[in-house]
Design an enzyme around this catalytic site. Structure first.
Site, short mmCIF file in Angstrom:
data_model
loop_
_atom_site.label_atom_id
_atom_site.label_comp_id
_atom_site.label_asym_id
_atom_site.label_seq_id
_atom_site.Cartn_x
_atom_site.Cartn_y
_atom_site.Cartn_z
N HIS A 195 3.77 -12.88 16.34
CA HIS A 195 3.94 -11.77 17.22
C HIS A 195 4.98 -10.53 16.51
CE1 HIS A 195 3.75 -10.95 21.84
NE2 HIS A 195 4.32 -9.83 21.25
N ILE A 229 -2.61 -7.67 9.42
CA ILE A 229 -4.07 -7.66 8.96
C ILE A 229 -4.48 -6.01 8.88
CG2 ILE A 229 -6.43 -8.06 9.80
CD1 ILE A 229 -5.00 -10.68 8.96
N ARG A 250 -1.03 -3.09 14.35
CA ARG A 250 -0.42 -1.86 14.35
C ARG A 250 -1.19 -1.03 13.10
NH1 ARG A 250 5.20 -4.69 12.97
NH2 ARG A 250 3.73 -6.31 12.36
C1 LIG Z 1 2.84 -1.79 21.11
C2 LIG Z 1 2.67 -3.15 21.10
C3 LIG Z 1 2.48 -3.89 22.20
C4 LIG Z 1 2.13 -5.18 22.09
N1 LIG Z 1 1.94 -5.83 23.22
C5 LIG Z 1 1.72 -7.28 23.32
C6 LIG Z 1 1.33 -7.97 24.59
O1 LIG Z 1 1.53 -7.41 25.61
N2 LIG Z 1 1.21 -9.21 24.51
C7 LIG Z 1 0.82 -9.62 23.13
O2 LIG Z 1 0.63 -11.11 23.40
N3 LIG Z 1 1.21 -9.14 22.15
C8 LIG Z 1 1.58 -7.98 22.16
N4 LIG Z 1 1.85 -7.24 20.95
C9 LIG Z 1 1.94 -8.18 19.76
C10 LIG Z 1 0.26 -7.85 19.05
O3 LIG Z 1 -0.55 -8.48 19.80
C11 LIG Z 1 0.48 -8.62 17.66
O4 LIG Z 1 0.61 -9.86 17.83
C12 LIG Z 1 1.39 -8.21 16.49
O5 LIG Z 1 1.58 -6.77 16.67
C13 LIG Z 1 1.21 -8.62 15.36
O6 LIG Z 1 0.02 -7.98 14.71
P1 LIG Z 1 0.09 -6.79 13.63
O7 LIG Z 1 1.15 -7.09 12.63
O8 LIG Z 1 -1.00 -6.59 13.07
O9 LIG Z 1 0.74 -5.52 14.42
C14 LIG Z 1 2.20 -5.86 20.95
C15 LIG Z 1 2.50 -5.14 19.55
C16 LIG Z 1 2.66 -3.85 19.84
C17 LIG Z 1 2.81 -3.23 18.45
#
Ligand SMILES: Cc1cc2nc3c(=O)[nH]c(=O)nc-3n(C[C@H](O)[C@H](O)[C@H](O)COP(=O)(O)O)c2cc1C
Length: 298
Positions: A195, A229, A250
């Site tokens: 997360h 990713i 992101r």
């Molecule tokens: C703006 C934002 C809002 C997010 N909201 C949630 C959410 O409500 N529920 C959830 O399970 N993960 C949430 N995430 C986490 C993402 O689903 C994901 O697990 C996390 O960003 C890691 O992936 P990444 O490195 O590709 O960003 C959120 C992330 C961001 C950046």
């Protein structure tokens, strides 16, 4: 000399992913097919949108970022995810026509959890799930935008699974122990994730993926990975290490903010093209054939 401690799980994850290299296998290889099947449905590629929340509308455009990327998921024929939100926002996402999994927070108000699951099912969600890695916070149980979170037991998770006909997906699995518990309670999928680094020194999802894959080898459970990713190469590595699909997060934000739905469609096309290219170059003509035999660590 300055001494920096590497406690940022995002940085550790990125370093780990970059340490995985790929060999070439060109003779007898053909152009790869990146289409896949997830939870019994066909999709254009094993790439998913992230469970995001709280995205405003960008650059004065009418739709929120959540609706814009959902429309991109529909246009690209990939499985869509969304996170914390109220039911009216979820309805708007369903109205985009995207096949969407709703990830509900582990709210302390369990009535709200159940209401959001029920609303999702009645609205036509593809699946439902919960991000269990948002239970704890600095003061004990987390408080997210004023809403308290609560611990989730195996029995609670099992009761969510039993309350729905939809696939139930547990997001935020980062140990073999939790993965086995998810299988035991009847979850149809897990998202291996930290997360975006909520746990200091979190093990990179791709590092623990092979152990989770091995532990779940006899179970009917779809393994998704996220965190960091950002390319087709990242997706390839995730699949090679045991995932059935990988979620971008992101990394799609610049395209989303700048160009909305067409920007995300283009970003996803780029990821798919690179995945196809690497699969073709490593002799894997189908997604289901990919294994870790072309990977090296350095
Ligand atoms: C703006 C934002 C809002 C997010 N909201 C949630 C959410 O409500 N529920 C959830 O399970 N993960 C949430 N995430 C986490 C993402 O689903 C994901 O697990 C996390 O960003 C890691 O992936 P990444 O490195 O590709 O960003 C959120 C992330 C961001 C950046």
């Amino acid at each position: 000399m300055a001494y920096t401690r590497l406690s940022d799980a995002n940085e550790i994850t990125e370093r780990y992913m970059d340490s995985i290299l790929i060999e070439e296998r060109l003779i007898d290889s053909v152009k790869a097919d990146i289409s896949t099947t997830l939870f019994g449905e066909s999709f254009s590629m094993p790439v998913l949108t992230p469970a995001f929340s709280h995205l405003k509308s960008f650059n004065g455009r009418e739709l929120s970022g959540l609706e814009e990327y959902s429309l991109a998921a529909k246009e690209s024929n990939i499985l869509n995810f969304c996170g914390m939100m109220e039911n009216d926002m979820f309805q708007k996402i369903i109205d985009t026509g995207a096949k969407t999994v709703r990830i509900v927070k582990p709210y302390a108000d369990n009535g709200k959890v159940r209401d959001q699951f029920q609303f999702a099912e009645e609205a036509g969600a593809f699946g439902i799930g919960m991000d269990i890695d948002h239970i704890f916070g600095p003061d004990g149980y987390d408080v997210v935008i004023g809403e308290e979170m609560a611990p989730q037991t195996s029995d609670m998770l099992r009761s969510y699974v039993e309350s729905t006909k939809l696939p139930f997906i547990v997001k935020g699995v980062l140990s073999v122990q939790d993965a086995l518990k998810c299988a035991e309670i009847g979850a149809k999928g897990i998202i291996v994730s930290h997360h975006h680094g909520r746990l200091p020194y979190a093990v990179p999802p791709m590092m623990i993926l092979p152990d989770i894959k091995e532990a779940l080898k006899d179970k009917d459970i779809t393994i998704i990975v996220d965190c960091g990713i950002a390319s087709g190469a990242d997706v390839y590595k995730a699949l090679a290490l045991g995932a059935d699909a990988a979620a971008v997060g992101r990394s799609m934000m610049p395209s989303l903010e700048k160009d909305g739905t067409p920007g995300v469609v283009k970003f996803l096309e780029g990821i798919g093209s690179e995945l196809r290219y690497i699969m073709s170059n490593t002799g894997f003509s189908k997604v289901s054939d990919i294994d870790d035999s072309a990977l090296y660590e350095y």
